[in-house]
Design a protein around this motif. Sequence first.
Motif, short mmCIF file in Angstrom:
data_model
loop_
_atom_site.label_atom_id
_atom_site.label_comp_id
_atom_site.label_asym_id
_atom_site.label_seq_id
_atom_site.Cartn_x
_atom_site.Cartn_y
_atom_site.Cartn_z
N THR A 8 -7.85 14.14 8.76
CA THR A 8 -8.40 13.52 7.37
C THR A 8 -7.12 13.15 6.63
OG1 THR A 8 -10.00 15.49 7.29
CG2 THR A 8 -9.23 14.46 5.38
N ILE A 9 -7.25 11.74 6.19
CA ILE A 9 -6.13 11.26 5.48
C ILE A 9 -6.78 11.55 3.98
CG2 ILE A 9 -4.92 9.41 4.66
CD1 ILE A 9 -4.68 8.77 7.75
N ALA A 10 -6.24 12.05 2.82
CA ALA A 10 -6.29 12.14 1.74
C ALA A 10 -5.55 11.46 0.63
CB ALA A 10 -6.65 13.60 1.15
N THR A 11 -5.93 10.83 -0.41
CA THR A 11 -4.88 10.36 -1.49
C THR A 11 -5.05 10.98 -2.78
OG1 THR A 11 -6.69 8.72 -2.21
CG2 THR A 11 -5.72 8.18 -0.22
N VAL A 12 -4.16 11.15 -3.45
CA VAL A 12 -3.89 11.57 -4.65
C VAL A 12 -3.76 10.47 -5.60
CG1 VAL A 12 -3.02 13.20 -6.56
CG2 VAL A 12 -3.50 13.96 -4.08
N VAL A 32 -11.72 10.35 5.14
CA VAL A 32 -10.95 10.22 4.08
C VAL A 32 -11.56 10.97 2.99
CG1 VAL A 32 -10.14 8.28 2.34
CG2 VAL A 32 -10.55 7.76 5.07
N VAL A 33 -10.36 11.35 2.09
CA VAL A 33 -10.88 12.24 0.97
C VAL A 33 -10.00 11.52 -0.21
CG1 VAL A 33 -11.00 14.17 -0.39
CG2 VAL A 33 -11.32 14.12 2.07
N VAL A 34 -10.63 10.60 -1.08
CA VAL A 34 -9.88 9.76 -2.47
C VAL A 34 -10.19 10.79 -3.51
CG1 VAL A 34 -10.05 7.54 -1.49
CG2 VAL A 34 -12.04 8.61 -2.66
N SER A 35 -9.19 10.87 -4.48
CA SER A 35 -9.10 11.51 -5.74
C SER A 35 -8.30 10.86 -6.70
CB SER A 35 -8.56 12.90 -5.74
OG SER A 35 -7.05 12.71 -5.23
N ASP A 67 -5.13 16.26 6.14
CA ASP A 67 -4.11 16.72 6.98
C ASP A 67 -2.75 16.07 6.76
OD1 ASP A 67 -5.70 18.43 8.63
OD2 ASP A 67 -6.72 16.60 9.42
N LEU A 68 -2.72 14.80 6.13
CA LEU A 68 -1.62 14.20 5.77
C LEU A 68 -2.21 13.47 4.28
CD1 LEU A 68 0.52 11.34 7.60
CD2 LEU A 68 -0.88 10.85 5.40
N VAL A 69 -1.17 13.60 3.40
CA VAL A 69 -1.61 13.38 1.82
C VAL A 69 -1.03 12.21 1.19
CG1 VAL A 69 -2.22 14.31 -0.39
CG2 VAL A 69 -2.72 15.60 1.53
N VAL A 70 -1.48 11.18 0.73
CA VAL A 70 -0.67 10.07 0.31
C VAL A 70 -0.71 10.30 -1.27
CG1 VAL A 70 -0.91 7.50 0.01
CG2 VAL A 70 -1.49 8.59 1.92
N VAL A 71 0.29 10.26 -1.92
CA VAL A 71 0.35 10.60 -3.26
C VAL A 71 0.98 9.13 -4.01
CG1 VAL A 71 1.93 11.48 -5.13
CG2 VAL A 71 0.97 12.87 -3.43
N THR A 72 -0.03 8.54 -4.88
CA THR A 72 -0.08 7.16 -5.10
C THR A 72 -0.35 7.09 -6.59
OG1 THR A 72 -0.39 4.83 -4.55
CG2 THR A 72 -1.82 6.46 -3.81
N VAL A 73 0.49 7.61 -7.46
CA VAL A 73 -0.09 7.66 -8.88
C VAL A 73 1.15 6.91 -9.62
CG1 VAL A 73 -1.19 9.82 -8.88
CG2 VAL A 73 1.15 10.00 -9.29
N PRO A 74 1.03 6.57 -11.00
CA PRO A 74 2.15 6.27 -11.87
C PRO A 74 3.15 7.18 -11.73
CG PRO A 74 -0.03 5.67 -12.68
CD PRO A 74 -0.21 6.73 -11.74
#
Length: 218
Positions: A8-12, A32-35, A67-74
Amino acid sequence: MTVQNIETIATVGAGLIGSQVARLAARAGYKVVVSNSRGPETLADLVEELGPDARAATAAEAAAAGDLVVVTVPLHRYREVPVEPLAGKIVIDTNNYYPQRDGQIDELDSGRDTSAGLLQKHLPESHVVKGFNHIRAAELTTDGSPAGTPGRRALAIAGDDEAAKATVSALFDEFGFDAVDLGSLADSWRIQPGTPGYGPRDDADQLRTHLDEAVREG
Ligand SMILES: NC(=O)c1ccc[n+]([C@@H]2O[C@H](COP(=O)([O-])OP(=O)(O)OC[C@H]3O[C@@H](n4cnc5c(N)ncnc54)[C@H](OP(=O)(O)O)[C@@H]3O)[C@@H](O)[C@H]2O)c1
Protein backbone atom coordinates in the motif's frame (compact mmCIF):
# COMPACT_ATOMS: atom_id res chain seq x y z
CA MET A 1 5.86 -6.53 -10.50
CA THR A 2 5.63 -4.44 -7.34
CA VAL A 3 8.45 -3.53 -5.00
CA GLN A 4 9.10 -6.05 -2.23
CA ASN A 5 7.21 -5.49 1.03
CA ILE A 6 5.25 -2.55 -0.36
CA GLU A 7 1.58 -3.35 -0.82
CA THR A 8 0.00 0.00 0.00
CA ILE A 9 1.26 3.44 -0.96
CA ALA A 10 -0.32 6.34 0.89
CA THR A 11 -0.08 10.07 0.37
CA VAL A 12 -0.30 12.86 2.90
CA GLY A 13 -1.37 15.57 0.52
CA ALA A 14 -3.36 14.93 -2.64
CA GLY A 15 -2.87 18.09 -4.68
CA LEU A 16 -0.92 18.39 -7.92
CA ILE A 17 1.91 16.06 -6.92
CA GLY A 18 0.06 13.79 -4.48
CA SER A 19 -2.66 12.97 -6.99
CA GLN A 20 -0.09 12.22 -9.68
CA VAL A 21 1.93 9.91 -7.43
CA ALA A 22 -1.35 8.20 -6.54
CA ARG A 23 -2.04 7.69 -10.26
CA LEU A 24 1.41 6.15 -10.78
CA ALA A 25 0.94 3.88 -7.78
CA ALA A 26 -2.54 2.75 -8.85
CA ARG A 27 -1.31 2.15 -12.38
CA ALA A 28 1.53 -0.01 -11.03
CA GLY A 29 -0.90 -2.17 -9.07
CA TYR A 30 -0.50 -0.87 -5.52
CA LYS A 31 -3.31 -0.25 -3.09
CA VAL A 32 -3.54 3.50 -2.66
CA VAL A 33 -4.72 5.65 0.24
CA VAL A 34 -4.87 9.40 -0.35
CA SER A 35 -5.42 12.17 2.18
CA ASN A 36 -5.52 15.93 2.42
CA SER A 37 -6.30 18.53 5.08
CA ARG A 38 -10.00 18.99 4.30
CA GLY A 39 -11.11 15.39 4.72
CA PRO A 40 -11.63 12.21 2.69
CA GLU A 41 -15.02 13.25 1.33
CA THR A 42 -13.31 15.98 -0.71
CA LEU A 43 -11.28 13.32 -2.56
CA ALA A 44 -14.20 11.30 -3.96
CA ASP A 45 -13.51 12.21 -7.59
CA LEU A 46 -9.84 11.26 -7.35
CA VAL A 47 -10.65 7.97 -5.64
CA GLU A 48 -13.17 7.11 -8.32
CA GLU A 49 -10.60 7.85 -11.00
CA LEU A 50 -7.93 5.75 -9.24
CA GLY A 51 -10.13 2.67 -9.19
CA PRO A 52 -11.25 -0.05 -6.80
CA ASP A 53 -7.95 -0.44 -4.96
CA ALA A 54 -7.91 3.20 -3.88
CA ARG A 55 -9.55 4.98 -0.99
CA ALA A 56 -9.37 8.28 0.83
CA ALA A 57 -8.73 8.70 4.54
CA THR A 58 -7.61 11.24 7.08
CA ALA A 59 -3.91 12.04 7.05
CA ALA A 60 -3.35 9.98 10.21
CA GLU A 61 -5.24 7.01 8.76
CA ALA A 62 -3.35 7.23 5.48
CA ALA A 63 -0.03 7.42 7.32
CA ALA A 64 -1.00 4.30 9.28
CA ALA A 65 -2.21 2.41 6.20
CA GLY A 66 0.79 3.00 3.94
CA ASP A 67 3.73 0.63 3.79
CA LEU A 68 5.43 3.58 2.12
CA VAL A 69 4.07 7.11 2.50
CA VAL A 70 4.57 10.16 0.29
CA VAL A 71 4.46 13.49 2.12
CA THR A 72 3.52 16.15 -0.39
CA VAL A 73 2.20 19.28 1.29
CA PRO A 74 3.15 22.95 1.17
CA LEU A 75 6.37 23.05 3.21
CA HIS A 76 5.01 25.49 5.79
CA ARG A 77 2.57 22.77 6.88
CA TYR A 78 5.11 19.99 7.45
CA ARG A 79 4.71 20.09 11.23
CA GLU A 80 1.08 18.94 10.78
CA VAL A 81 2.22 15.62 9.27
CA PRO A 82 1.33 12.76 11.65
CA VAL A 83 4.44 11.47 13.44
CA GLU A 84 3.61 8.26 15.30
CA PRO A 85 1.95 6.32 12.45
CA LEU A 86 4.97 7.01 10.23
CA ALA A 87 7.52 5.59 12.68
CA GLY A 88 9.72 2.97 11.06
CA LYS A 89 8.39 3.67 7.58
CA ILE A 90 9.92 4.99 4.37
CA VAL A 91 8.62 8.50 3.76
CA ILE A 92 9.18 10.14 0.37
CA ASP A 93 9.43 13.90 0.77
CA THR A 94 8.45 15.92 -2.32
CA ASN A 95 8.38 19.27 -0.53
CA ASN A 96 10.16 22.38 -1.74
CA TYR A 97 10.86 25.68 -0.03
CA TYR A 98 9.21 28.68 -1.63
CA PRO A 99 9.47 31.62 0.79
CA GLN A 100 6.68 33.51 -0.99
CA ARG A 101 4.37 30.62 -0.10
CA ASP A 102 6.01 29.20 3.02
CA GLY A 103 7.32 32.36 4.71
CA GLN A 104 10.98 32.74 5.66
CA ILE A 105 12.47 29.68 7.39
CA ASP A 106 15.73 30.66 9.06
CA GLU A 107 17.34 27.19 9.00
CA LEU A 108 16.89 27.11 5.21
CA ASP A 109 17.76 30.74 4.50
CA SER A 110 21.02 30.30 6.41
CA GLY A 111 21.84 26.96 4.79
CA ARG A 112 21.96 25.24 8.20
CA ASP A 113 19.42 22.63 7.11
CA THR A 114 17.48 21.38 4.10
CA SER A 115 13.72 21.10 3.71
CA ALA A 116 14.04 17.31 3.78
CA GLY A 117 16.18 17.62 6.90
CA LEU A 118 13.37 19.54 8.61
CA LEU A 119 10.90 16.78 7.76
CA GLN A 120 13.33 14.13 9.03
CA LYS A 121 13.65 15.99 12.35
CA HIS A 122 9.85 16.13 12.57
CA LEU A 123 9.69 12.36 11.83
CA PRO A 124 12.69 11.08 13.83
CA GLU A 125 11.72 7.41 13.59
CA SER A 126 10.99 7.47 9.85
CA HIS A 127 13.33 6.91 6.91
CA VAL A 128 12.92 10.08 4.87
CA VAL A 129 13.97 9.99 1.22
CA LYS A 130 13.80 13.13 -0.89
CA GLY A 131 12.10 12.40 -4.20
CA PHE A 132 9.74 13.68 -6.90
CA ASN A 133 10.61 17.27 -5.96
CA HIS A 134 12.18 18.54 -9.19
CA ILE A 135 9.70 17.37 -11.82
CA ARG A 136 6.51 19.20 -12.76
CA ALA A 137 3.51 17.29 -11.49
CA ALA A 138 1.98 16.76 -14.94
CA GLU A 139 5.18 15.15 -16.22
CA LEU A 140 5.02 12.32 -13.70
CA THR A 141 2.41 10.54 -15.81
CA THR A 142 3.78 11.53 -19.23
CA ASP A 143 7.59 11.25 -18.96
CA GLY A 144 8.11 7.73 -17.68
CA SER A 145 9.48 5.00 -19.96
CA PRO A 146 10.65 1.39 -19.60
CA ALA A 147 14.06 0.65 -18.11
CA GLY A 148 16.79 0.79 -20.73
CA THR A 149 15.00 3.31 -22.97
CA PRO A 150 17.72 5.64 -24.39
CA GLY A 151 17.50 9.05 -22.71
CA ARG A 152 15.15 7.76 -20.01
CA ARG A 153 14.25 10.58 -17.62
CA ALA A 154 16.03 10.45 -14.28
CA LEU A 155 14.90 11.67 -10.86
CA ALA A 156 17.17 12.43 -7.93
CA ILE A 157 16.88 10.86 -4.52
CA ALA A 158 18.64 11.73 -1.27
CA GLY A 159 18.49 10.14 2.15
CA ASP A 160 20.35 8.87 5.17
CA ASP A 161 19.14 5.27 5.03
CA GLU A 162 20.63 3.16 2.24
CA ALA A 163 17.95 0.46 2.36
CA ALA A 164 15.20 3.06 2.11
CA LYS A 165 16.93 4.64 -0.89
CA ALA A 166 17.22 1.22 -2.56
CA THR A 167 13.47 0.71 -2.14
CA VAL A 168 12.66 4.14 -3.53
CA SER A 169 15.03 3.57 -6.47
CA ALA A 170 13.18 0.34 -7.29
CA LEU A 171 9.87 2.18 -7.05
CA PHE A 172 11.05 4.96 -9.36
CA ASP A 173 12.22 2.35 -11.86
CA GLU A 174 8.82 0.73 -11.74
CA PHE A 175 7.17 4.12 -12.26
CA GLY A 176 9.30 4.69 -15.37
CA PHE A 177 12.28 6.71 -14.14
CA ASP A 178 15.97 6.13 -13.43
CA ALA A 179 16.91 7.12 -9.88
CA VAL A 180 20.13 9.08 -9.28
CA ASP A 181 21.32 8.94 -5.67
CA LEU A 182 22.80 12.32 -4.80
CA GLY A 183 23.74 11.44 -1.23
CA SER A 184 22.42 12.31 2.22
CA LEU A 185 19.57 14.58 3.26
CA ALA A 186 22.20 17.19 4.10
CA ASP A 187 23.24 17.07 0.44
CA SER A 188 19.69 17.44 -0.86
CA TRP A 189 20.08 21.21 -1.39
CA ARG A 190 21.70 20.16 -4.70
CA ILE A 191 18.22 19.57 -6.11
CA GLN A 192 16.31 22.38 -4.43
CA PRO A 193 14.53 25.13 -6.43
CA GLY A 194 16.95 27.29 -8.39
CA THR A 195 19.61 24.60 -8.94
CA PRO A 196 20.53 23.39 -12.46
CA GLY A 197 18.83 20.00 -11.99
CA TYR A 198 15.53 21.49 -10.84
CA GLY A 199 13.09 21.32 -13.72
CA PRO A 200 14.82 20.16 -16.89
CA ARG A 201 14.09 16.80 -18.45
CA ASP A 202 17.44 15.17 -17.70
CA ASP A 203 18.58 11.60 -18.23
CA ALA A 204 20.83 10.10 -15.55
CA ASP A 205 24.11 11.47 -16.93
CA GLN A 206 22.68 14.96 -17.46
CA LEU A 207 21.20 14.96 -13.97
CA ARG A 208 24.54 13.91 -12.40
CA THR A 209 26.23 16.78 -14.23
CA HIS A 210 23.60 19.23 -13.02
CA LEU A 211 23.89 17.96 -9.43
CA ASP A 212 27.67 18.47 -9.59
CA GLU A 213 27.21 22.01 -10.93
CA ALA A 214 24.86 23.08 -8.10
CA VAL A 215 26.06 25.95 -5.95
CA ARG A 216 24.63 26.58 -2.51
CA GLU A 217 23.23 30.01 -1.83
CA GLY A 218 22.63 31.62 1.52
N1 LIG B 1 3.31 21.17 -8.29
C1 LIG B 1 4.47 20.69 -8.70
O1 LIG B 1 4.70 20.53 -9.93
C2 LIG B 1 5.51 20.29 -7.69
C3 LIG B 1 6.61 19.61 -8.16
C4 LIG B 1 7.54 19.11 -7.25
C5 LIG B 1 7.39 19.37 -5.89
N2 LIG B 1 6.33 20.10 -5.45
C6 LIG B 1 6.25 20.34 -3.99
O2 LIG B 1 5.45 19.29 -3.45
C7 LIG B 1 4.62 19.80 -2.42
C8 LIG B 1 3.17 19.64 -2.85
O3 LIG B 1 2.98 20.39 -4.02
P1 LIG B 1 1.60 20.44 -4.81
O4 LIG B 1 1.86 21.24 -6.02
O5 LIG B 1 1.05 19.06 -4.92
O6 LIG B 1 0.71 21.30 -3.79
P2 LIG B 1 -0.87 21.49 -3.81
O7 LIG B 1 -1.42 21.19 -5.17
O8 LIG B 1 -1.12 22.82 -3.19
O9 LIG B 1 -1.40 20.35 -2.82
C9 LIG B 1 -1.05 20.35 -1.46
C10 LIG B 1 -1.80 19.23 -0.80
O10 LIG B 1 -1.39 19.17 0.56
C11 LIG B 1 -2.56 18.99 1.35
N3 LIG B 1 -2.30 19.38 2.72
C12 LIG B 1 -1.99 20.59 3.22
N4 LIG B 1 -1.83 20.51 4.56
C13 LIG B 1 -2.05 19.21 4.90
C14 LIG B 1 -2.05 18.51 6.11
N5 LIG B 1 -1.77 19.12 7.26
N6 LIG B 1 -2.36 17.19 6.10
C15 LIG B 1 -2.65 16.56 4.93
N7 LIG B 1 -2.64 17.17 3.74
C16 LIG B 1 -2.36 18.50 3.73
C17 LIG B 1 -3.60 19.83 0.65
O11 LIG B 1 -4.87 19.47 1.10
P3 LIG B 1 -6.06 20.56 1.14
O12 LIG B 1 -6.23 21.03 -0.27
O13 LIG B 1 -7.23 19.79 1.66
O14 LIG B 1 -5.59 21.65 2.07
C18 LIG B 1 -3.33 19.41 -0.80
O15 LIG B 1 -3.94 18.18 -1.08
C19 LIG B 1 5.01 21.26 -2.23
O16 LIG B 1 5.95 21.36 -1.19
C20 LIG B 1 5.61 21.63 -3.58
O17 LIG B 1 6.53 22.70 -3.47
C21 LIG B 1 5.39 20.54 -6.33
